[in-house]
Enzyme design. Structure first.
Site, PDB file in Angstrom:
ATOM      1  CG  HIS A   1       3.349  16.508 -10.153  1.00  0.00           C
ATOM      2  ND1 HIS A   1       2.550  18.035  -9.514  1.00  0.00           N
ATOM      3  CD2 HIS A   1       4.447  17.261  -9.493  1.00  0.00           C
ATOM      4  CE1 HIS A   1       2.624  18.777  -8.811  1.00  0.00           C
ATOM      5  NE2 HIS A   1       4.282  18.744  -8.882  1.00  0.00           N
TER       6      HIS A   1
ATOM      7  CG  ASN B   1      -1.024  14.910  -7.728  1.00  0.00           C
ATOM      8  OD1 ASN B   1       0.453  14.635  -7.772  1.00  0.00           O
ATOM      9  ND2 ASN B   1      -1.400  15.923  -8.805  1.00  0.00           N
TER      10      ASN B   1
ATOM     11  CD  GLU C   1      -0.190  18.419 -11.926  1.00  0.00           C
ATOM     12  OE1 GLU C   1       0.271  17.524 -11.229  1.00  0.00           O
ATOM     13  OE2 GLU C   1      -0.671  18.611 -11.545  1.00  0.00           O
TER      14      GLU C   1
ATOM     15  CG  ASP D   1       8.388  21.934 -14.127  1.00  0.00           C
ATOM     16  OD1 ASP D   1       9.388  22.244 -12.920  1.00  0.00           O
ATOM     17  OD2 ASP D   1       7.852  21.043 -13.354  1.00  0.00           O
TER      18      ASP D   1
HETATM   19  C1  GLP Z   1       6.258  21.171  -8.305  1.00  0.00           C
HETATM   20  C2  GLP Z   1       7.458  20.998  -9.052  1.00  0.00           C
HETATM   21  C3  GLP Z   1       7.881  19.904  -9.180  1.00  0.00           C
HETATM   22  C4  GLP Z   1       7.861  19.379  -8.073  1.00  0.00           C
HETATM   23  C5  GLP Z   1       7.159  19.408  -6.709  1.00  0.00           C
HETATM   24  C6  GLP Z   1       7.259  19.200  -4.803  1.00  0.00           C
HETATM   25  O1  GLP Z   1       4.727  21.134  -8.534  1.00  0.00           O
HETATM   26  N1  GLP Z   1       6.352  21.091 -10.559  1.00  0.00           N
HETATM   27  O2  GLP Z   1       9.085  19.360 -10.217  1.00  0.00           O
HETATM   28  O3  GLP Z   1       8.856  17.987  -7.953  1.00  0.00           O
HETATM   29  O4  GLP Z   1       6.355  21.182  -6.861  1.00  0.00           O
HETATM   30  O5  GLP Z   1       7.756  20.375  -4.409  1.00  0.00           O
HETATM   31  P1  GLP Z   1       8.317  19.826  -3.802  1.00  0.00           P
HETATM   32  O6  GLP Z   1       9.927  19.633  -3.571  1.00  0.00           O
HETATM   33  O7  GLP Z   1       8.253  20.993  -3.003  1.00  0.00           O
HETATM   34  O8  GLP Z   1       7.448  19.388  -2.464  1.00  0.00           O
END
Ligand code: GLP
Length: 242
Positions: free
Chosen positions: A138, A136, A143, A67
């Site tokens: 995702h 959440n 989402e 993404d």
């Molecule tokens: C972002 C990314 C996700 C990732 C998420 C969790 O929103 N788009 O791909 O998994 O963060 O992040 P973290 O690993 O910092 O908890």
């Protein structure tokens, strides 16, 4: 699903790097699906270490990232292209032309999404897709929703995601409100999926995603339907699952 429980974040990172290294070793021209977020940073550091020690060769490896924020230049220090360059690509012998991150500055976002799906198809699909997980549920930036989206598409970020990611920006208002993400369909087509989770803050969502009902309201729950998922977590993140 295979679950690997590590003692702590460092252990999780080494285990995840073991799996990715084995894919690269067995298939030097593999396609790695990569993720951003704080969780995989340690995994990337391990891969860099193994490259520096002469045990890993990225010369023929191709990558596709999940993404990108809409509206951030690739040079912006919070863009996911910048993240990948600084956390991994700049430190190993990967060819930048073999790396792909969705374009967040495209005039025609729809066309960019189609281009991205074509890139994945032209590479013959993804050998292993790394995934972190949002609080959440995702994955990528898919989402919670009413249905599972198929291909790459533009999303409105959830308020909770904007909140969670605000820590990386000067203030909350600077966080982009939109992103381009691979769809659930693209993720599910990866031949193997490697999910990394760390910290007790993820324990509830990990349990919901892997023990609860499969629903687009918890996007990661779809992973229960994938035939080859490896979940690598530390004790804290897996505490409610094991
Ligand atoms: C972002 C990314 C996700 C990732 C998420 C969790 O929103 N788009 O791909 O998994 O963060 O992040 P973290 O690993 O910092 O908890």
């Amino acid at each position: 699903m295979r679950i690997i429980c590590a003692e702590n974040y460092e252990g999780m990172s080494r285990q995840a790097a073991n799996i990715l290294s084995s894919v690269v070793a067995m298939k030097p021209d593999c396609v790695l699906g990569l993720a951003t977020g704080s969780t995989p940073i340690g995994t990337y550091q391990e891969l860099i270490k193994r490259y520096e020690e002469g045990d890993l060769d990225f010369r023929r490896v191709k990558t596709v990232n999940l993404d990108e924020y809409v509206g951030l230049e690739p040079t912006h220090d919070q863009s996911y292209r910048y993240f990948m360059q600084s956390q991994l690509f700049d430190h190993v012998n990967i060819k930048v032309e073999n790396t792909n991150v969705p374009g967040g500055m495209a005039q025609d976002v729809e066309a960019e999404c189609r281009r991205y799906d074509e890139i994945i198809a032209s590479m013959g699909g993804i050998d292993i897709q790394v995934l972190g997980m949002g609080h959440n549920g995702h994955i990528g930036f898919n989402e919670p929703a009413e249905e599972f989206p198929m291909g790459t598409h533009q999303v409105d970020l959830a308020e909770s995601t904007i909140e969670a990611n605000a820590r990386f920006f000067e203030n909350r208002d600077m966080v982009p409100r939109k992103a381009v993400t691979m769809g659930i369909g693209s993720i599910m087509q990866a031949r193997r999926i490697l999910v990394v989770v760390s910290g007790e803050g993820k324990a509830d969502i990990v349990e919901k995603a892997f023990r609860g009902p499969v629903t687009p309201k918890v996007p990661a729950s779809i992973l229960q339907m994938h035939p080859d998922v490896i979940l690598v977590g530390d004790k804290a993140a897996l505490s409610k699952l094991l």
